[in-house]
Write an enzyme that holds these catalytic residues in place. Structure first.
Site, PDB file in Angstrom:
ATOM      1  N   LEU A   1      49.783  45.465  33.958  1.00  0.00           N
ATOM      2  CA  LEU A   1      51.044  45.675  33.235  1.00  0.00           C
ATOM      3  C   LEU A   1      51.309  44.518  32.269  1.00  0.00           C
ATOM      4  CD1 LEU A   1      53.522  47.479  32.896  1.00  0.00           C
ATOM      5  CD2 LEU A   1      54.610  46.193  34.761  1.00  0.00           C
TER       6      LEU A   1
ATOM      7  N   GLU B   1      28.668  40.266  35.344  1.00  0.00           N
ATOM      8  CA  GLU B   1      29.078  39.320  36.366  1.00  0.00           C
ATOM      9  C   GLU B   1      29.804  40.027  37.493  1.00  0.00           C
ATOM     10  OE1 GLU B   1      31.149  35.968  34.783  1.00  0.00           O
ATOM     11  OE2 GLU B   1      29.605  35.530  33.312  1.00  0.00           O
TER      12      GLU B   1
ATOM     13  N   SER C   1      41.392  49.084  39.055  1.00  0.00           N
ATOM     14  CA  SER C   1      42.394  48.484  38.178  1.00  0.00           C
ATOM     15  C   SER C   1      42.208  49.003  36.761  1.00  0.00           C
ATOM     16  CB  SER C   1      42.262  46.957  38.191  1.00  0.00           C
ATOM     17  OG  SER C   1      43.160  46.373  37.263  1.00  0.00           O
TER      18      SER C   1
ATOM     19  N   GLU D   1      36.832  48.301  31.290  1.00  0.00           N
ATOM     20  CA  GLU D   1      37.907  49.201  31.714  1.00  0.00           C
ATOM     21  C   GLU D   1      37.260  50.346  32.502  1.00  0.00           C
ATOM     22  OE1 GLU D   1      40.502  51.537  32.862  1.00  0.00           O
ATOM     23  OE2 GLU D   1      41.403  49.851  31.778  1.00  0.00           O
TER      24      GLU D   1
ATOM     25  N   CYS E   1      39.848  35.503  37.588  1.00  0.00           N
ATOM     26  CA  CYS E   1      40.213  36.675  36.795  1.00  0.00           C
ATOM     27  C   CYS E   1      40.475  36.293  35.345  1.00  0.00           C
ATOM     28  CB  CYS E   1      41.460  37.307  37.404  1.00  0.00           C
ATOM     29  SG  CYS E   1      41.976  38.820  36.606  1.00  0.00           S
TER      30      CYS E   1
ATOM     31  N   CYS F   1      42.082  42.848  25.177  1.00  0.00           N
ATOM     32  CA  CYS F   1      43.339  42.271  25.656  1.00  0.00           C
ATOM     33  C   CYS F   1      43.356  40.789  25.284  1.00  0.00           C
ATOM     34  CB  CYS F   1      43.461  42.450  27.164  1.00  0.00           C
ATOM     35  SG  CYS F   1      43.532  44.191  27.674  1.00  0.00           S
TER      36      CYS F   1
END
Length: 370
Positions: A217, A93, A194, A163, A336, A117
């Site tokens: 973070l 995507e 990022s 990532e 996001c 995550c």
């Protein structure tokens, strides 16, 4: 018979090498970059400033192939989301977010993600494979052609599925093309990578690419970050924060941007803001607060508007440049954290990849008092 080469999958040095292997002068590489990336031409017969014999030579030795458009959705706020189909039928995507004079393209670097995550929909789908250079830059190529006036790509962020620093070579080569004067011509300030904090690759990136850096973070201490980002068990804050502090040279006007997702009762309390202030006390930075976007199967909830406002004020009163990144495209699952690839990992690639890294990012984590 020699296998044909996808020119979109070649970095600039590799393209020059290919041109040399065809007995052509190097300036032909520049011409090809312009035809493919700036003009969007993939048919060699239409590249009219190349000689006919060379065009024939190109068609016999190479081709230009981008991912296929499988689905397009446009949000009420102008956000575009595309589902692109790859040659092996995997899907990725890509999201375009318009905002006044800016148009930001959010690009994927992997099919799925291995980091798992806990607040991210993509990680729940598991990891399938890295994207090739052609599949990464192909997202930019396609988006530039699919967008209609007045929409235009002014910024690219490597914040989509995956990532980026776990697919280092292809990602850096793609970003180089994004910034290349004869390709997409974006400023180094307008291309952002990022990362969740892959320390060795961050050090390498600092030396090899001038792009802007954003760091996911999301927590003010290791105990909480271990829950939200299991990679933190391998690369903890005592490694990450000093690197971010010194990432740009002293005196530089550039700084790292920290991303901090706001999750109710998890990391959004006033004490969390004060801990964050202490953690980043000597780090030149900007902070983006991101309201959590819910997805199926998660128990997390987004912080209230008032909690986000109090958190932001606390940081700003301490001198931090802090903005709230408002949710865009949530009506088309394009915001996001909602970039879940529409595939199922039936091959076991995800677990094999995790084992190869020598760390089980998916191991259950006990409850803690943070």
């Amino acid at each position: 018979m020699t296998e044909k080469i996808n020119l979109l999958n070649l970095s600039e040095p590799e393209l020059q090498g290919f041109i040399a292997s065809q007995g052509q002068p190097l300036y032909r590489a520049t011409q090809l970059l312009q035809w493919i990336h700036q003009r969007g031409v993939t048919d060699f017969s239409l590249m009219t400033d190349l000689s006919k014999p060379f065009r024939q030579q190109l068609s016999e030795a190479s081709f230009v192939r981008v991912p296929e458009l499988a689905l397009e959705r446009v949000s009420a706020d102008g956000t575009h989301k595309w589902l692109f189909r790859l040659a092996d039928n995997n899907k990725i995507e890509t999201v375009f977010i318009p905002d006044r004079k800016r148009g930001t393209l959010c690009v994927s670097s992997q099919v799925g993600c291995a980091l798992n995550c806990s607040f991210c929909a993509t990680g729940k789908e598991g990891f399938n494979r890295n994207l090739t250079l052609a599949e990464i830059i192909g997202q930019v190529w396609l988006a530039a052609r699919l967008l209609k006036s007045p929409y235009k790509i002014t910024n690219v962020v490597m914040m989509g599925m995956g990532e980026p620093l776990l697919n280092y070579e292809a990602v850096v080569a793609a970003m180089h093309l994004m910034m290349h004067d004869h390709a997409y011509g974006l400023s180094k300030y307008r291309v952002t990578l990022s990362t969740s904090g892959v320390i060795p690759a961050m050090r390498r990136l600092r030396e090899e690419s001038p792009v802007s850096l954003a760091v996911s973070l999301h927590a003010p201490n290791d105990a909480l970050r271990n829950v939200l980002i299991p990679l933190n068990k391998k690369y903890s804050l005592d490694q990450l924060i000093p690197l971010c502090r010194d990432y740009y040279s002293r005196g530089s006007k550039r700084c790292v941007t920290f991303e901090y997702v706001m999750i109710e009762g998890m990391n959004d309390r006033l004490i969390d803001a004060k801990r964050l202030i202490r953690l980043l006390a000597d780090v030149p930075c900007k902070i983006n607060l991101i309201p959590f976007n819910s997805f199926q199967g998660t128990a997390y909830r987004c912080s209230t508007e008032s909690a986000i406002s109090v958190f932001q004020k606390c940081l700003m009163d301490a001198g931090f440049n802090t903005r709230v990144r408002r949710t865009r495209g949530d009506d088309i699952a394009g915001a996001c954290g909602q970039l879940a690839g529409q595939f199922h990992d039936r091959t076991g690639r995800h677990q094999r990849w995790v084992q190869k890294q020598g760390h089980d990012f998916n191991r259950p984590i006990p409850a803690i008092d943070h």
